[in-house]
Design a protein around this motif. Structure first.
Motif, short mmCIF file in Angstrom:
data_model
loop_
_atom_site.label_atom_id
_atom_site.label_comp_id
_atom_site.label_asym_id
_atom_site.label_seq_id
_atom_site.Cartn_x
_atom_site.Cartn_y
_atom_site.Cartn_z
N SER A 205 -11.63 4.99 -1.77
CA SER A 205 -11.00 5.47 -0.54
C SER A 205 -9.66 4.78 -0.24
O SER A 205 -8.80 5.38 0.41
CB SER A 205 -11.95 5.26 0.65
N GLN B 169 -0.09 5.76 -6.44
CA GLN B 169 0.16 4.38 -6.01
C GLN B 169 0.38 3.47 -7.21
O GLN B 169 -0.33 3.55 -8.22
CB GLN B 169 -1.01 3.87 -5.17
N ARG C 251 0.82 -1.20 0.00
CA ARG C 251 0.00 0.00 0.00
C ARG C 251 0.85 1.26 0.00
O ARG C 251 0.37 2.33 -0.29
CB ARG C 251 -0.93 -0.01 1.22
N TRP D 202 -7.35 3.31 -2.51
CA TRP D 202 -6.28 3.53 -3.49
C TRP D 202 -6.00 5.01 -3.63
O TRP D 202 -6.91 5.82 -3.77
CB TRP D 202 -6.66 2.90 -4.83
N ARG D 203 -4.70 5.37 -3.61
CA ARG D 203 -4.29 6.76 -3.56
C ARG D 203 -3.57 7.19 -4.84
O ARG D 203 -2.99 6.37 -5.55
CB ARG D 203 -3.34 6.97 -2.36
N LEU D 204 -3.59 8.48 -5.09
CA LEU D 204 -2.87 9.02 -6.24
C LEU D 204 -1.40 8.70 -6.13
O LEU D 204 -0.79 8.85 -5.07
CB LEU D 204 -3.08 10.53 -6.33
N PHE E 211 4.39 4.22 -3.80
CA PHE E 211 3.88 5.41 -4.47
C PHE E 211 4.95 5.99 -5.37
O PHE E 211 6.15 5.84 -5.14
CB PHE E 211 3.45 6.47 -3.45
#
Length: 377
Positions: free
Chosen positions: A116, A122, A29, A118-120, A32
């Motif tokens: 919610s 990643q 997780r 998964w992030r920019l 990035f």
């Protein structure tokens, strides 16, 4: 075209030195990459406009993700033999024009509403399992891989032969930082298929396991089987792959042109499992008698001709035949983690997106060593 020979790095991987714990969520997780705002509004796409037509490189508007979706800035996409289903229109119900590609690695560029986890920035991948409905009887039992309404990238929606791709969150696989995009892409289909089939085969360390075929699937199957601790017999056609099979981890090489592979396996005591990767039903049929007691022939090579076997071949010795179909994103993360820790790597040839047609032709020729990967550069 460039050829990257990704050799077996036994015990020498970076993350092995990092001693990553299986429950370390930050490993996946936390992978990035920095991203910048999109200035361009269009992207390059390799598209099939109709069954049997050549690839066309066109410009399209960069798509926007909907609720429960992310936009992926694609870095690499593997070219799989299953892409022929789209190229030639062999899969029923495909809507054209269509963009193939189900071995996708990139970074999350934009998230839609309700996303919610998964992030920019990643690093993510998308494999054959492109989504499930969560409502059918299989999904309600947790068998997402056999969802009655399963979605497949490149078939159900546009895949990774493009610079930006939209994917539902249930299709996403977290990709570790220690694998390059070119390395990780083939592991999301050929890798997960062979890894998952072998780990569910019932074979134990020290058991004889045969891998039929030293190709796009087989060269990974041999590596995984060796790392699992099996006695590995690679079965190929001709002597030319013997040295490579040994390099990949095979203990024994069986040349099916020079000897009966089933007899050779019987002389070694019979195989606990045979992983059939080469799409040749006749060759698979000849392997059944090479199974030991309670042995299993696991079929992952896609072929439409029937496998020929008599009931007595299965009854005597309690043998069985099983098909295996890829896996879920969770299985893909297991595959990537094991490959990262063990040093299993695909051997690849790379092509830029603008030469997607050449990449596909190279894959279909059977001469690639061994996976073809499209890059966005």
């Amino acid at each position: 075209m460039s050829l990257n020979l990704l050799t077996d790095a036994v015990g020498a991987s970076v993350a092995t030195k990092q001693c990553i714990d299986r429950n370390d969520a930050a490993f996946f997780r936390g992978a990035f990459m920095p991203i910048t705002a999109i200035e361009a509004t269009t992207m390059k796409v390799a598209v099939v406009t109709a069954p049997g037509e050549d690839f066309q490189i066109i410009e399209r508007d960069i798509p926007e993700p909907g609720a429960g979706e992310v936009r992926i800035k694609v870095q690499a996409c593997g070219v799989c033999h299953s892409d022929a289903l789209i190229k030639e229109g062999s899969w029923p119900g495909i809507s054209y024009p269509r963009v193939p590609g189900h071995e996708v690695v990139g970074i999350v560029d934009k998230a839609g509403e309700t996303v919610s986890v998964w992030r920019l920035g990643q690093r993510v991948g998308v494999g054959w399992h492109g989504g499930h409905d969560n409502t059918c009887s299989e999904c309600r039992r947790g068998d997402f891989g056999n969802c009655q309404n399963r979605r497949i990238p490149g078939i159900s929606y546009d895949g990774g032969y493009q610079e930006y791709m939209i994917a539902p969150v249930e299709a996403l696989t977290a990709v570790p930082v220690t694998l390059s995009a070119v390395e990780a892409a083939p592991l999301l289909c050929a890798g997960i298929t062979t890894y998952n089939a072998l780990r569910h085969s019932g074979a134990l360390p020290g058991d004889l396991v045969a891998v039929q075929g030293v190709g796009g699937l087989g060269h990974l199957g041999i590596q995984f089987a060796s790392k699992f601790g099996y006695k590995v017999a690679a079965v190929g056609r001709g002597p030319e792959n013997a040295a490579l099979a040994k390099q990949l981890g095979a203990n024994v090489y069986v040349d099916s042109k020079a000897e009966d592979p089933a007899e050779a396996l019987r002389k070694m005591g019979g195989a606990k499992a045979i992983l059939a990767t080469a799409p040749n039903s006749k060759a698979m049929s000849k392997l059944v008698d090479g199974l030991g007691a309670n042995g299993k022939l696991i079929v992952v090579g896609v072929e439409f001709a029937p496998i020929e076997v008599t009931p007595v071949q299965l009854i005597m010795g309690g043998r069985s035949i099983q098909g295996w179909n890829s896996g879920t994103p969770a299985d893909a993360e297991d595959t990537l983690r094991f490959a990262e820790l063990s040093g299993v790597r695909p051997m690849v040839e790379t092509y830029p997106l603008v030469r997607a047609g050449d990449a596909y032709a190279r894959m279909m020729s059977g001469n690639a060593r061994f996976r073809v990967v499209i890059t966005m550069k």
